[in-house]
Motif scaffolding. Structure first.
Motif, short mmCIF file in Angstrom:
data_model
loop_
_atom_site.label_atom_id
_atom_site.label_comp_id
_atom_site.label_asym_id
_atom_site.label_seq_id
_atom_site.Cartn_x
_atom_site.Cartn_y
_atom_site.Cartn_z
N THR A 1 0.85 -1.18 0.00
CA THR A 1 0.00 0.00 0.00
C THR A 1 0.89 1.23 0.00
O THR A 1 1.66 1.43 0.95
N PRO A 2 0.85 2.03 -1.05
CA PRO A 2 1.71 3.22 -1.12
C PRO A 2 1.44 4.16 0.05
O PRO A 2 0.29 4.39 0.43
N ARG A 3 2.50 4.69 0.63
CA ARG A 3 2.37 5.65 1.72
C ARG A 3 2.03 7.01 1.13
O ARG A 3 2.61 7.42 0.12
#
Length: 320
Positions: A187-189
């Motif tokens: 999950t991209p920050r």
């Protein structure tokens, strides 16, 4: 001249600043040989050569992204066998320290973590550490095998030193353990546009004195005026005022920036352990007896809600 392995931290070929710091330190010990693995590894060669790497060993394979840690250890072990270095330098991230520890175990060597300086010694590389909650400074060396040392970001200034570098493909055979822990999703920050906390040259932190989540806007405004990262004390994080990823301290992240500004932070020992090696420390607190004032270079006794906005405006004015 002896060779020193430097494990490259990069994102799709973009080399991160802590690696360039490691190359600067490595030149004190010998000729730096960089080890870059994963997608985009080959693209790192130019920047690494500009900062002193006499050789760049690269290896690209899906395993580095698909599995945790062990494939990188396999690669470093292969590099040690190929180069026979006097030391291996790795950045002191959570993953970096795990990679270093696993490598040291495999090659039968000692490991030193969280060094803040590295220098050549008569009997091998000597690492300086800040230990016991930053209460003492020690100098240590590995007495058996190849010295494996992890170094905190911001421990050295980046110095370019162009070298006649060569790039070579590293032969890596992955071990059975390499596929033991698979990455199933990412999950991209969300990007804040601010520097990474552990790599930032300037950090502005808020503590219990900030008083609430909405009041952290004052801290963020000062940080943005300086191009700084935002940190928080454990009290502020535990209260839910700021994300845990921003916690500075013994149970959070350790930072060592050129400038650390603590606003409304009392200076409990667990917080000091995470920032005491900062080059210049400034504290703003209305309690003149706050422990934070025991270690600062500059202290301001006053209400942060009066002082910080004035400081922010003055910085913006001077920047023009």
């Amino acid at each position: 001249m002896a060779e020193v392995l430097v494990f490259v931290d990069h994102a799709d070929g973009a080399v991160r600043k802590p690696t360039l710091e490691l190359l600067t330190l490595a030149r004190r010990l010998g000729d730096p040989v960089a080890v870059a693995v994963g997608a985009g590894a080959a693209a790192t060669a130019g920047v690494l050569a500009e900062h002193g790497a006499v050789k760049v060993l690269t290896h690209e394979a899906a395993e580095y992204a698909d599995y945790l840690v062990v494939p990188k250890v396999d690669a470093l072990q292969a590099a040690v066998a190929a180069v026979s270095p006097v030391a291996v330098l790795v950045s002191s991230s959570a993953e970096g320290k795990e990679v270093a520890a696993r490598l040291a175990l495999r090659i039968g060597s000692g490991v030193i973590t969280d060094a803040v300086d590295v220098e050549a010694g008569e009997q091998g590389p000597v690492a300086t550490q800040s230990v016991f909650a930053a209460g003492f400074t020690t100098k240590s060396r590995v007495s058996k095998g190849v010295a494996v040392i992890t170094v905190k970001p911001n421990s050295a200034a980046v110095e370019a030193a162009a070298a006649a570098s060569t790039a070579e493909e590293l032969a890596v055979t992955f071990s059975e353990q390499a596929t033991g822990t698979k990455v199933t999703a990412r999950t991209p920050r969300e990007s804040t546009g601010r520097p990474e906390l552990t790599e930032a040259a300037v950090v502005v932190s808020g503590g219990r004195g900030v008083g609430g989540a909405e009041s952290f806007a004052v801290i963020e405004a000062l940080a943005d005026s300086l191009g700084a990262a935002v940190g928080a004390s454990r009290a502020a994080v535990d209260a839910g005022w700021y994300p845990h990823t921003a916690q500075v301290g013994q149970t959070g992240k350790s930072v060592s920036p050129q400038l650390y500004i603590a606003s409304g932070v009392s200076g409990a020992i667990q917080h000091r352990a995470g920032m005491q090696t900062s080059k210049t420390i400034v504290a703003i607190n209305k309690d003149a007896e706050a422990p934070i004032f025991d270690l600062v270079d500059y202290g301001v006794v006053g209400d942060l809600f009066d002082v910080v906005p004035q400081l922010t405006e003055e910085i913006k004015t001077r920047k023009g």
